[in-house]
Design an enzyme around this catalytic site. Structure first.
Site, PDB file in Angstrom:
ATOM      1  N   ALA A   1       3.964  35.854  74.492  1.00  0.00           N
ATOM      2  CA  ALA A   1       4.679  35.883  73.215  1.00  0.00           C
ATOM      3  C   ALA A   1       5.073  34.494  72.726  1.00  0.00           C
ATOM      4  CB  ALA A   1       5.918  36.766  73.329  1.00  0.00           C
TER       5      ALA A   1
ATOM      6  N   ARG B   1      11.538  38.783  75.897  1.00  0.00           N
ATOM      7  CA  ARG B   1      12.413  38.527  77.036  1.00  0.00           C
ATOM      8  C   ARG B   1      13.101  37.167  77.001  1.00  0.00           C
ATOM      9  NH1 ARG B   1       8.175  41.536  78.600  1.00  0.00           N
ATOM     10  NH2 ARG B   1       8.595  43.378  79.871  1.00  0.00           N
TER      11      ARG B   1
ATOM     12  N   GLN C   1      -1.437  38.654  76.143  1.00  0.00           N
ATOM     13  CA  GLN C   1      -0.483  39.757  76.230  1.00  0.00           C
ATOM     14  C   GLN C   1      -0.001  40.166  74.843  1.00  0.00           C
ATOM     15  OE1 GLN C   1       1.773  37.236  79.200  1.00  0.00           O
ATOM     16  NE2 GLN C   1       2.214  39.239  80.073  1.00  0.00           N
TER      17      GLN C   1
ATOM     18  N   ASP D   1      -0.733  40.800  68.281  1.00  0.00           N
ATOM     19  CA  ASP D   1      -0.581  40.392  66.879  1.00  0.00           C
ATOM     20  C   ASP D   1      -1.878  39.971  66.200  1.00  0.00           C
ATOM     21  OD1 ASP D   1      -1.003  37.729  67.896  1.00  0.00           O
ATOM     22  OD2 ASP D   1       1.150  37.517  68.242  1.00  0.00           O
TER      23      ASP D   1
ATOM     24  N   HIS E   1      -2.615  43.917  76.368  1.00  0.00           N
ATOM     25  CA  HIS E   1      -1.564  44.878  76.013  1.00  0.00           C
ATOM     26  C   HIS E   1      -1.873  45.596  74.709  1.00  0.00           C
ATOM     27  CE1 HIS E   1       1.600  42.747  78.778  1.00  0.00           C
ATOM     28  NE2 HIS E   1       0.701  43.446  79.433  1.00  0.00           N
TER      29      HIS E   1
ATOM     30  N   CYS F   1      -4.831  58.871  67.934  1.00  0.00           N
ATOM     31  CA  CYS F   1      -4.203  60.145  68.250  1.00  0.00           C
ATOM     32  C   CYS F   1      -4.195  60.325  69.765  1.00  0.00           C
ATOM     33  CB  CYS F   1      -4.974  61.288  67.587  1.00  0.00           C
ATOM     34  SG  CYS F   1      -4.380  62.935  68.078  1.00  0.00           S
TER      35      CYS F   1
ATOM     36  N   CYS G   1      -1.603  63.301  63.388  1.00  0.00           N
ATOM     37  CA  CYS G   1      -3.047  63.189  63.245  1.00  0.00           C
ATOM     38  C   CYS G   1      -3.539  64.170  62.187  1.00  0.00           C
ATOM     39  CB  CYS G   1      -3.719  63.477  64.590  1.00  0.00           C
ATOM     40  SG  CYS G   1      -5.526  63.496  64.527  1.00  0.00           S
TER      41      CYS G   1
ATOM     42  N   THR H   1       4.158  32.443  78.375  1.00  0.00           N
ATOM     43  CA  THR H   1       4.374  33.714  79.056  1.00  0.00           C
ATOM     44  C   THR H   1       5.335  33.506  80.216  1.00  0.00           C
ATOM     45  OG1 THR H   1       3.344  35.438  80.436  1.00  0.00           O
ATOM     46  CG2 THR H   1       2.191  33.327  80.314  1.00  0.00           C
TER      47      THR H   1
ATOM     48  N   ILE I   1       5.359  24.415  72.482  1.00  0.00           N
ATOM     49  CA  ILE I   1       3.973  24.858  72.617  1.00  0.00           C
ATOM     50  C   ILE I   1       3.060  24.267  71.547  1.00  0.00           C
ATOM     51  CG2 ILE I   1       2.531  26.936  72.365  1.00  0.00           C
ATOM     52  CD1 ILE I   1       4.647  28.395  74.060  1.00  0.00           C
TER      53      ILE I   1
END
Length: 250
Positions: free
Chosen positions: A20, A32, A99, A102, A119, A127, A151, A192, A235
């Site tokens: 993230a 986190r 992970q 986006d 992820h 569905c 659905c 991460t 970063i």
């Protein structure tokens, strides 16, 4: 630790794992970190519990509102995302394991075939009963009339193709990630916390296979002691500099 397998000079040798932290400069908060979504509101994590989601329509309604308001829909790639595309186009990148859901690596110009979304992805919704898939934007467009959209094929529960708590990671994605970690000469973990398993263990997989480990993260991680280099710089400064170094030594 076994010796790394020799690589041809022009072969890709770098595998990157992103969390993230690479997207926070795009306006997408992490989960986190000190100002993370779950740090500020621990109950927000409940919306990503699969059992609760399937069982409780109220949780689904709150979850859909959360996704509709998610900053990923308006986010743009950062300098770090763009630097990794430069690494790829120079022929140095084996894969970007992420992970994040986006889509910012692809938006920056990364080859989708080299991006492994461990992820899942927010871009599509499926569905849980029949497996039919739609673009998530189409499902979100139904929310004003249907706060818990079902659905249209079988009436089943819909869920964005993001991995929720209680779901297994996509098996093919995990297999590709392990292979890319094993084949890396340099494994770079960016933004991460390296606390979510099994993804965090990819750093150890790479090191055990002989790779050099570089960790770029503001906070300490459980794998820092295995790293050849730990970078705490922001970063968007650290990754372009690291890419320049990697390309200079090819």
């Amino acid at each position: 630790m076994r010796a790394a397998v020799p690589h041809h000079a022009d072969a890709p040798t770098v595998t990157v794992l992103t969390g993230a932290g690479i997207s926070t400069a795009s306006g997408i908060p992490d989960f986190r970190g000190p100002q993370g979504v779950w740090t500020r509101d621990p109950h927000a994590a409940d919306l990503l519990e699969l059992d609760l989601y399937v069982r409780d329509p109220a949780v689904r309604e709150r979850g859909w509102r959360m996704w509709a308001e998610h900053p990923a829909w308006h986010a743009h790639p950062t300098a770090a995302h763009r630097a990794l595309v430069e690494l790829e186009r120079a022929g140095a990148l084996l894969a970007t394991l992420t992970q994040n859901f986006d889509g910012l690596h692809q938006a920056a110009g990364a080859d989708p075939e080299r991006v492994v979304e461990l992820h899942g992805s927010l871009a599509t919704t499926s569905c849980l009963r029949c497996g039919t898939t739609w673009p998530t934007r189409e499902v979100l467009a139904r929310l004003p009339a249907e706060p818990d959209p079902a659905c249209t094929v079988c009436g089943g529960v819909l869920k964005p193709d993001v991995v929720y708590f209680g779901e297994r990671l996509p098996e093919d994605a995990l297999e590709r990630a392990v292979a890319a970690a094993t084949d890396a000469v340099t494994f770079v973990a960016i933004g991460t916390t390296l606390t979510v398993q099994p993804v965090a263990s990819l750093a150890a997989v790479a090191v055990d296979a002989g790779a050099r480990l570089v960790v770029v993260n503001a906070e300490p991680t459980p794998y820092d002691h295995l790293a050849d280099e730990v970078v705490r710089d922001p970063i968007d400064e650290a990754v372009p500099a690291l890419v320049a170094d990697l390309l200079a030594t090819r």
